[in-house]
Every structure is written in C-alpha cells, then in structure tokens.
Scaffold this motif. Structure first.
Motif, PDB file in Angstrom:
ATOM      1  N   VAL A  20       0.891  -1.199   0.004  1.00 39.15           N
ATOM      2  CA  VAL A  20       0.090   0.109  -0.022  1.00 39.15           C
ATOM      3  C   VAL A  20       0.975   1.231  -0.109  1.00 39.15           C
ATOM      4  CG1 VAL A  20      -2.425   0.492   0.855  1.00 39.15           C
ATOM      5  CG2 VAL A  20      -1.077  -1.353   1.699  1.00 39.15           C
ATOM      6  N   LEU A  21       0.514   2.135  -0.641  1.00 38.61           N
ATOM      7  CA  LEU A  21       1.457   3.526  -0.693  1.00 38.61           C
ATOM      8  C   LEU A  21       1.471   4.395   0.175  1.00 38.61           C
ATOM      9  CD1 LEU A  21       0.100   3.892  -4.335  1.00 38.61           C
ATOM     10  CD2 LEU A  21       2.085   2.676  -3.831  1.00 38.61           C
ATOM     11  N   VAL A  22       2.771   4.842   0.595  1.00 37.56           N
ATOM     12  CA  VAL A  22       2.894   5.405   1.914  1.00 37.56           C
ATOM     13  C   VAL A  22       4.079   6.351   1.790  1.00 37.56           C
ATOM     14  CG1 VAL A  22       3.284   5.287   4.074  1.00 37.56           C
ATOM     15  CG2 VAL A  22       2.447   3.319   3.077  1.00 37.56           C
ATOM     16  N   GLY A  23       4.100   7.111   2.738  1.00 34.36           N
ATOM     17  CA  GLY A  23       5.428   7.829   3.305  1.00 34.36           C
ATOM     18  C   GLY A  23       5.411   9.096   2.126  1.00 34.36           C
ATOM     19  N   CYS A  24       6.573   9.780   2.375  1.00 32.95           N
ATOM     20  CA  CYS A  24       6.713  11.227   1.605  1.00 32.95           C
ATOM     21  C   CYS A  24       7.816  11.620   1.433  1.00 32.95           C
ATOM     22  CB  CYS A  24       5.646  11.899   2.413  1.00 32.95           C
ATOM     23  SG  CYS A  24       3.995  11.509   2.749  1.00 32.95           S
ATOM     24  N   PRO A  94      11.522  10.199   2.697  1.00 29.35           N
ATOM     25  CA  PRO A  94      11.959  11.535   3.234  1.00 29.35           C
ATOM     26  C   PRO A  94      12.592  12.644   2.319  1.00 29.35           C
ATOM     27  CG  PRO A  94      12.894   9.781   4.626  1.00 29.35           C
ATOM     28  CD  PRO A  94      12.267   9.072   3.505  1.00 29.35           C
ATOM     29  N   ALA A  95      12.812  11.927   1.133  1.00 22.80           N
ATOM     30  CA  ALA A  95      13.452  12.734  -0.091  1.00 22.80           C
ATOM     31  C   ALA A  95      12.371  13.449  -0.631  1.00 22.80           C
ATOM     32  CB  ALA A  95      14.036  11.837  -1.242  1.00 22.80           C
ATOM     33  N   THR A 241       5.712   6.876  -1.182  1.00 29.56           N
ATOM     34  CA  THR A 241       6.422   5.781  -0.555  1.00 29.56           C
ATOM     35  C   THR A 241       7.587   5.138  -1.429  1.00 29.56           C
ATOM     36  OG1 THR A 241       4.799   4.502   0.492  1.00 29.56           O
ATOM     37  CG2 THR A 241       5.930   3.328  -1.171  1.00 29.56           C
ATOM     38  N   ARG A 242       8.638   5.013  -0.866  1.00 31.21           N
ATOM     39  CA  ARG A 242       9.845   4.709  -1.596  1.00 31.21           C
ATOM     40  C   ARG A 242       9.556   3.181  -2.203  1.00 31.21           C
ATOM     41  NH1 ARG A 242      14.950   5.216   2.345  1.00 31.21           N
ATOM     42  NH2 ARG A 242      13.409   5.998   3.645  1.00 31.21           N
ATOM     43  N   THR A 248       8.208   9.108  -7.675  1.00 31.56           N
ATOM     44  CA  THR A 248       7.401  10.486  -7.587  1.00 31.56           C
ATOM     45  C   THR A 248       8.051  11.559  -7.246  1.00 31.56           C
ATOM     46  OG1 THR A 248       5.499   9.025  -6.551  1.00 31.56           O
ATOM     47  CG2 THR A 248       5.242  11.396  -6.340  1.00 31.56           C
ATOM     48  N   GLU A 249       9.090  11.501  -6.443  1.00 32.78           N
ATOM     49  CA  GLU A 249       9.919  12.594  -5.916  1.00 32.78           C
ATOM     50  C   GLU A 249      10.771  13.006  -7.254  1.00 32.78           C
ATOM     51  OE1 GLU A 249      13.672  14.735  -5.195  1.00 32.78           O
ATOM     52  OE2 GLU A 249      13.712  12.694  -5.870  1.00 32.78           O
TER      53      GLU A 249
END
Length: 280
Positions: A20-24, A94-95, A241-242, A248-249
């Motif tokens: 599941v997609l996460v983080g940022c 985090p990036a 999410t990595r 994405t980044e």
C-alpha cells in the motif's frame, strides 16, 4: 460509486495487491513560499453535510477562482504490513518531503494511522511544518465498501472507529494538529460509508487528477500524466512511498516548475475547500 471515483480509485487500489502506498520527500532555484493565509491554518474549513446529513465529498476546487492546484500525497500502510516494514521495506520517502520543502510547495498528506505508528518522528515532522497539513486516510487502509480492488474491508460498525483511531495515532506520534479531512482507501465509498462517518464531522476528499505514480518507474511519464490532467482548482493524488511509488520525487522536479511556468499557484486542500464556500 460514481464514474470519477471508479476511474480514479484504481491508483490507490493498486496498493491492495502487493503493497500500500505510503510515506513522503529537490531542485535548485529559490522560489517564494506559497503558504495559505493564517486564518486557514487556525480554522480548517469543512463542507456542509450532504443530503440526509451524509458526509460531504470534495473532488476539486472552483475552476474560476484563479489557477490553483493542490498536490496531495497518500501515506498508505495497511494494518498488517508491520512484518514487511520490519524486514526492511520502506513505506516512507523523506526525499520527497525534502523536495517539497526545497521547492516551497504546500501539500496535504493523507496519512494512515498505521503509517504514523511506524514512522512517528516523520509524522510529527510533517505535522509541525506550516507548509503542510496532515489529513486522515483511515487507520488500517482497509476498504469502506465491499468491492474495492481486493482490499480487506472494514465492517460498517467499525468505520467511524477506524477513522478516529487514525486521528488518535497522529496525536500519539506528536502531530500537533491534523485537519478534518478523510480520504477513503482505494477511493471507494458509498452512502453507507458516508453515513457512518457523518458524526465525525469530516469532509471526504477525493481528486480529479490521478498522478499515475503507483509502481511507476518512469518519472517523465508520471509528470506528463499530471501536467496533462491539471486544470484550475485541481486536486492531484500522488503517493509518497519509496517501495511502491519510486518515481514520484523525481517527477515533482518537472511538475512543480512547469505548473508554475503555466501560472499555477500551489495550495493545500484546506485553501481550496475554503474557496468553495465552506464553513469554518
């Protein structure tokens, strides 16, 4: 579920199949910060209840109030993915957060409570930054309808509790203030789900532009899909999410300057809801 929801929910629903997609979480030229007015930070606006008192649903801002766009990032992690995180899978990014800060882009993070449990220091860091706002994406990232792309389901009697558990997880992690917005896992909802959440006083937030970053490896393709879809008032759904949204980044490094070149101003969802004539 209406056609827009069915069409756009597929992105989030991919997370049900494997992860599941996460983080940022950069680029270079200094740009002016695009921060919402102080009033919106102190009192997040919400929409009035829908017909029969149902939870109101917001999909995009006004098309005629200037060229604004809201970038939203789903921080998805299901209740059962702890072993995968313990084994080294990264549900954070985090990036991506660092890139948003470097480019001074306001953003709204729709965070699951399980993600906040896993990454409390990152949740608190995002929550205390006035550039961002933290909204609710459920605790478990289980579906609120019976047919949502393979996601496990939350029983109707537990829907509100699942949402409130996420808000509690934010507080435990140290998020100083979250906003009263809720995004359904997979983008799937029906009248029963809207009725279940109504006592919580939230506004359900969908989107009108699918970023296409789920499991994408080509940042140029993600950027192209966003740039082709954005209109004044758009809400863009992306992920942070990595492991599940690795491009994405890098895509943001194209999306942000290009939209600014086109005259767009980045805002948080709260500003768009306020522009839609919401109550405070």
């Amino acid at each position: 579920m209406n056609a827009l929801v069915r069409r756009s929910a597929a992105l989030c629903a991919l997370g049900a199949l494997t992860t599941v997609l996460v983080g940022c979480s950069g680029d270079a030229r200094p740009v002016p910060a695009e921060r919402p007015p102080a009033a919106s930070r102190s009192a997040p606006p919400t929409l009035a209840p829908g017909p029969q008192g149902l939870t109101p649903v917001f999909e995009n801002g006004p098309r005629t109030h200037g060229r604004t766009v809201a970038l939203t990032f789903d921080a998805d992690m299901t209740a059962g993915q702890g072993p995968r995180a313990a084994a080294g899978e990264r549900f954070d990014n985090p990036a991506l957060v660092a890139t948003l800060r470097r480019l001074k882009v306001p953003a709204t993070f729709f965070m699951t409570g399980r993600w906040a449990d896993e990454y409390p220091s990152q949740a608190a860091d995002i929550g205390r930054d006035p550039l961002f706002e933290v909204a609710n994406h459920s605790y478990s990232h289980y579906a609120f309808t019976g047919d949502c792309y393979g996601l496990p389901t939350v029983p109707p009697a537990r829907m509100r509790a699942d949402m409130e558990r996420a808000f509690a997880a934010f507080r435990t992690a140290g998020v100083e203030r979250s906003v009263p917005y809720f995004r359904f896992p997979g983008g799937c909802y029906d009248q029963r789900a809207l009725r279940a959440l109504a006592p919580g006083g939230v506004t359900a937030v969908q989107w009108d532009v699918v970023g296409g970053d789920a499991f994408a490896t080509d940042p140029a393709a993600v950027a192209r899909q966003v740039l082709d879809g954005v209109r004044p008032g758009s809400v863009v759904v992306l992920h942070c999410t990595r492991s599940a949204a690795p491009a994405t980044e890098r895509a943001l490094r194209t999306i942000v300057p290009e939209l600014r070149k086109r005259g767009y101003r980045f805002v948080r969802v709260s500003e768009q809801i306020g522009s839609a004539g919401a109550r405070r």
